[in-house]
Every structure is written in C-alpha cells, then in structure tokens.
Enzyme design. Sequence first.
Site, short mmCIF file in Angstrom:
data_model
loop_
_atom_site.label_atom_id
_atom_site.label_comp_id
_atom_site.label_asym_id
_atom_site.label_seq_id
_atom_site.Cartn_x
_atom_site.Cartn_y
_atom_site.Cartn_z
N GLY A 197 -9.11 -10.06 -1.48
CA GLY A 197 -9.52 -9.22 -2.60
C GLY A 197 -10.45 -10.00 -3.51
CG ASP A 232 -1.81 -3.35 -10.14
OD1 ASP A 232 -2.21 -2.17 -10.22
OD2 ASP A 232 -2.38 -4.21 -9.46
#
Length: 811
Positions: free
Chosen positions: A17, A131
């Site tokens: 990521g 999250d």
Amino acid sequence: MEWEAPGYTEVKQIGAGASGRVVLAVHDETGIKVAIKYLSERWRHDPVALARFRAEARLLTTLRDPNVATFWEYIQDTHGAAIVMELVNGVSLRALLRENGTTGPEAALVVLKGSLLGLARAHSIGLVHRDYKPENVIVREDGASKLVDFGIAVRQGTISQPEGTPPYMAPELWSGQPSSAATDVYAATVVFFECLTGHRPYRSTEPSVLGYQHVHAPVPAHDAPEPVRGLILRGLAKDPAARPVSAETFVAELEEAARAAYGEDWEERGRRRLAGLVLLLALLLPVPQAPAAPQVTTSLAQTVFRSARGVRAGAVKMAMGTALATLVAVTVVIVMANRDRETPFDPVAAAPTESGIPAGLPSPPPAIPSETPEETLTEDPSLGGLPSVSDPASDTAITPATVSASPSTSADSTPAVSSSPTATASTSPTPSTSTSPPVSTSPTPSVSPTPSVSPTPSVSTPSVTTPPVTTVSGLRLDGFTVDGTAAGAVAGGRFTVTTSGIGPIVMNATWRVSGQVVHEERLPLSDATGYTRSLRYVLPDAPCGKDVTLTVSTTPAAPGGARSATVSVPECPTRVTGLRVALQMAAAPGGTARARVTMTASGTAAVPVTAAFSVNGDRVATREATLSGRTSYTRVFSHAFRSRPCGATVSVRVLAGGRTATRSARVSCPPEVKRVSIPRAVLGDGGTATASISVVTGNERPVRLNVAFYVGGRLAGSKAVPLSGETSYGTTVSHTYARVPCGTTWLVRATTVPRAGNGGASYSGKTPACEPEELPTEDTEEPSEQPTKDPSENPTESPASPRPDDPGTVD
C-alpha cells in the site's frame, strides 16, 4: 535491495500500500512463519510518519485477544522499521466479497461477532480502531476471523482530523466530533450490511454527497434480511448515543437475534460457510494447505535436512572408492512438494545444506525468486533415508532408477536412468549389467552434464531393516505463563522431548483450571529424535484468582512420567462497567439532598465510591463507601444542609473505578410567612390612624404586606408595603381619614402575600360618643332662679366677678 528485518528470512510479499508492504517471512531461529509490515522508504524519513508507526507498535503490545492478530516485536534501525505480527493464514474479507458478492446471513453474523469481540478488547483499554473495513478482517481456513491494522487508532474521546475510509466512517467523524466505541460499532455494522447485501448502505463516489448520506440519509435496512434489520438500525443510528453502548453489548444483542432467527447452531454453520468460501480461494492463502498425504511439517523438514547432510557427507566419502555409488546417492530423488508455481514454498525446507556437492556433479541451480517454488528436500522411508529432490523447472517427479554396471562399462557409458512419475525403486539384490544400458524416459528429463563412471563390479542396494521401537528418553516443560486475567486470557508453554529414534510418539497436553480439566490435546510426533513445540490455549472463562495448570506426558511414557507447571492467576481487578446518579432535594422547608447511585461492575472485588456535594460549585460535603461482593449495586448518599439553600444550585459528583457521573439541581423555595400581628393602633384627634405591624417569615424571600383601614365597616383606604431580606419585620403604617364621625368603629387589618400562617391580624377602636343636643327653655318670673350665662356671650364679664348688688360668696 529493500531492507529486511534482521533475524527473519523473507519468503514473499503478500500485500502492499501507500504506507508500505507486508511480507510473509520466517523467523530464522524457530522457523515460525510471521507477517512483517515494513514502513515504506518514502515515509521512513518522515518523523511524523515514523512516530505514528512506532505508536501503532506500542498500542499493539497491549492488545492480546484471539480476535486480533498478535504482535511479536518492533524492529527499527538506520535502514528501516518493521512490525512483526502473527501470520494469519487466511484471506481478507474483501477478497471473499469480491469473489462471492455476499456471505449469507449466518456467516455475516460470525464475521460481525468476531470483529466486535476484537474491537471490544481494544475499547477496554481505551482505543478506537477508526479504520474497520473488509480489507482489515482476515478470515482463516477454519472460518474464524482476526482484526488487523491499527495504524490510525486513537484514544477514545480524541478530537482530531477525520481519518478513515469514507464508506465506513461514522456520522460523528464527518461532523468533527470525537471518536468513541460507537464509531467502531458503526463501521462494523456497515461491513455487516455489505456481507448481507453485497453493497454498502451509502454508495456515492462524491465525498461531500457520501458524507451527507452518512449524516442525514435514512438507513436502508429494507435491503437486508428481515431478522437482522433491527441490528442494522441499531448499529447505523446517526446519533452515537442511540447505538449500543459498547461492542460487548452489541455482541449480546447479535447472539440473541441470531438464535431467534437461525437456531442455536447458527455460529457453527456460519463458520463452515466461511471456511468453504476461503477454500475456494486457497491459492490466495499466504501458506497453502498441505497435501493430505504425505504430510511434511516444519519439524520433519528440519529433521530431513539433518539426515540429508549426513547422507551427502557419506556420499562424498563413498566417491573416494567408487563414483557410481556417489551417483546413486545423488540421483535417487523423489518429489514430495506442491508443484504449483504460484504456491509459496516452505523456507525451512528450502534452506541450503551445510555439506558441499560431491566432485564431478553439476553445480546447483542459482537461487530461485521467492515467487517460484524452490528445491524441497524430504526423506523417503522406502529408500533408507536417501534424500529426494523436486525439480523446480518441471512437473515431472524423478524417481529412483535401477542402475546396472559391469566391468566392461566404458568411462563414457551412460547409466540407465528410468524417469517416470509412477516409477518405483528396484531393490533387487543382484543388479543386472549391460555395456550399453538402455535409457527409458517418460517424460525424458535432461541430464547434463553426464558424470564419468569408473568400472566397478556391481552395486547392491542395502536391504531395508525394521527400525527399533522408539522410546522417550527425556521430557521437559518450560516457560508456562498465563497472559491476562479476563476471559480470553492466553495460557502458553513450551515442551521439549528427546527420543531414542525417529519412530512415532504422541504428546498429550491437559489444561486444568482450579483442578478441573478444561482442554486436552494430542499431538503426534515422528521422524526426529528431538522436538520442541509451543502449546497455547485461550481460556474461555476468566481465570481470576484461580490456579491454571498444564500437564504434558508422552506415549510411550517418559522417564519420571508427566511434567506439570502451575500459574496462580491474581484476582481480577474489578472494572466499573456502568455508573449513574440521580439527585433529589427534600421538599421545602427540608434541607436534605439525596444522591441515588447505580453501579455495575465486571467482578465482585471491592470498588471505592466517593460522592461529593457542592453548592454553586463549592464543595460542602463528601461521602465515601466501599462496595463489594456483587456485580451490581444501588446506594444512596445524603447530605443535610443546616438551612435549605434556596435559589442555589446543588450538585453531586460520583467517582467509582475510574468512572465519573454528575447531576445537579436548582433548589426552589416557595415564600413562607409564619405570622403577622398588629401590637398597637391609635386614631388621633386629627383623624389619622397609625398602626404598628409585625411580620415573621421562614426565609428572606420578598413578602408583600397589605394594610386596610375601615370606618363604620366601610373601606376608607389601603396601603401595600414590600418586605425582603430578613425573616422578621416591624413597620408602622398610617392613614388619615377624611372624616371620622363620633361614636363610630374604626379598624385596621393586615394581611400578607403569601398568606401568613395565622391568616392575618386586625386592630379596632371606636371614636368618642357624640354629646347630646341642648333643648330650648322658656323664661319664668320666679326671681329666685337666675339663668346661667354663657361666658362666651359676654366676654367682658368674668363669671367670677360678682355683680355690685350681689353680696358675694364667702369661701
């Protein structure tokens, strides 16, 4: 070259990521597979990003829960930073949804329950994940799930820049309010909705529109199955206060709804469903499922390497006498590994050996990239311990061949090598000889270069003998600990076994809590002479104040029998889970304040409670008590004021177990007049009436005194006098009558607003009676009677002066 954490060997990358990458790696010392999260080189030089990465590692050290990926260690040096985590051998929930669309209601409930339990553990130490999304839920092969990535977690109540993944952000994050446990409950419910319907409740791609939908749009619960709509409406409530107060509370509601809709075994069916979905994506697993037979474990691979090193060393020695024997020892190979190039390999089995390559043999191939299966050495029992090797460049299994030679064989002769996926080794004690041995290939492997073979009379394959029965020569249990005191505490230890051979044995492990057996395990072991294993068990119930014992034994029994270790778990610190207070003032004129405290706790240990009373913010009294022996309490604390604090604000603040509850009330006091009286009143000659009036009150609030003056029963006038600031008053009130006839009754009456306790007071009097009127009289001739003269008729004549002809009166 990218930096690698020291002490670990990287196998392959399993995720990447913007902030970094995640790799599958092996701990060099133990061979245990782990997941390592590396901070990207771009952010490693950013002090803020590096500090945040360290903060994530710090908070993970406090998270120990079966539903959260376990933290191993944090590594940082001048070249990089990494977080080492437990490797969860599963696929992300996002991959399952991408492949299948939905999971089904029972599987969705299982995912939600596991996630809520993991979040509850985080909430219990004051953390909010912020999250939660399908990418951060890993579903294992057995259907269980674990929560990962606490990169942007914050303390509960923190107000910060809104962060998270927009489709899963709660309304309060869009409006800049603080994060709380309800924030994670909202995100978990969004994911639950997505598992049920295949889409998120709000799907706008425009951030401003998406935020408006989260804050204002109705919850589309009608898209979900009817039995779980209530859970969705609760979890997606716009107001955080309208959602379940905690993840634990939501779990209780979830289980009740699931049992009512899908039966008592809903969770088992849901796990099976998830396990089946993961199986369909087996190629995505970081570590592929081992083949059913033969099974090759890490311990076996380590044992095999030790055996392989011995065999190769022996082959070198044998080459000194005969090159053919060396060739047999090296070319007798077999594939016992997964041939799929996309499947990761076992790094322990792929490690290089310490022995060299015999002279005259080709050099080993260059190192194979991590995405390509490397050479795997295993031990084929049928070949008496010779190593077998798979060719990473071919799907063909090369098996042992029958090798024949005769004294007439030339140096350039090629030995007969029969290659076939189904061929078996020939163990004939009398090998055949041929000067031009045939080569049978199906398929034909490429053998290059061809080793030179010196003439030799014959090579005989050693006969297979039955190994002796393996016995256990040593057993040790070390490092037994219990991590935690609440339900979900992890009890773990490590045992070491030594044996007389490589035959199979069985390790037995028994877990007891306060003498009661709670779990048993049987672990088959073979193919080595020494084993070291870690044992781990998650205790379903809190072991507070109890003894936890692990007992290990072997079959066959070890000298001295079983080994045991015991940990005495301390008493659980009781945690206050709920605290409320109600404040009540006694009715006027009372002055007692009562605080009714309701408290719930996670245990029965003592909890100190303090109630502080204040008036207009100034503390006036403190009451304390210690509550124990139960998990719920109702207690009343009171304080009596000397006088009722009329018009003031009375408040109470209750402290218990780190929690605080406050309540306040404004004290109202209705005005009160005890008595009114008129001690004296007079009516003067000028027609002015004056009255002295006394008023006694119960407080200092304003009072109005009304005084009325009457003459002859008719009101002649009145006056109103305001009184305040005291509790006793004396005042004089006057009134002048226009005309007060003689012989008339006058009256003064005093009343108050509010009404006095005696109602009122009056004082009366009467004017003097009128003199009777004189009647007119007639004159007579009688000389002896002289009329009396009014002096006023003749002011010049004094009544005491005799007339000249009056002889006078002698005194």
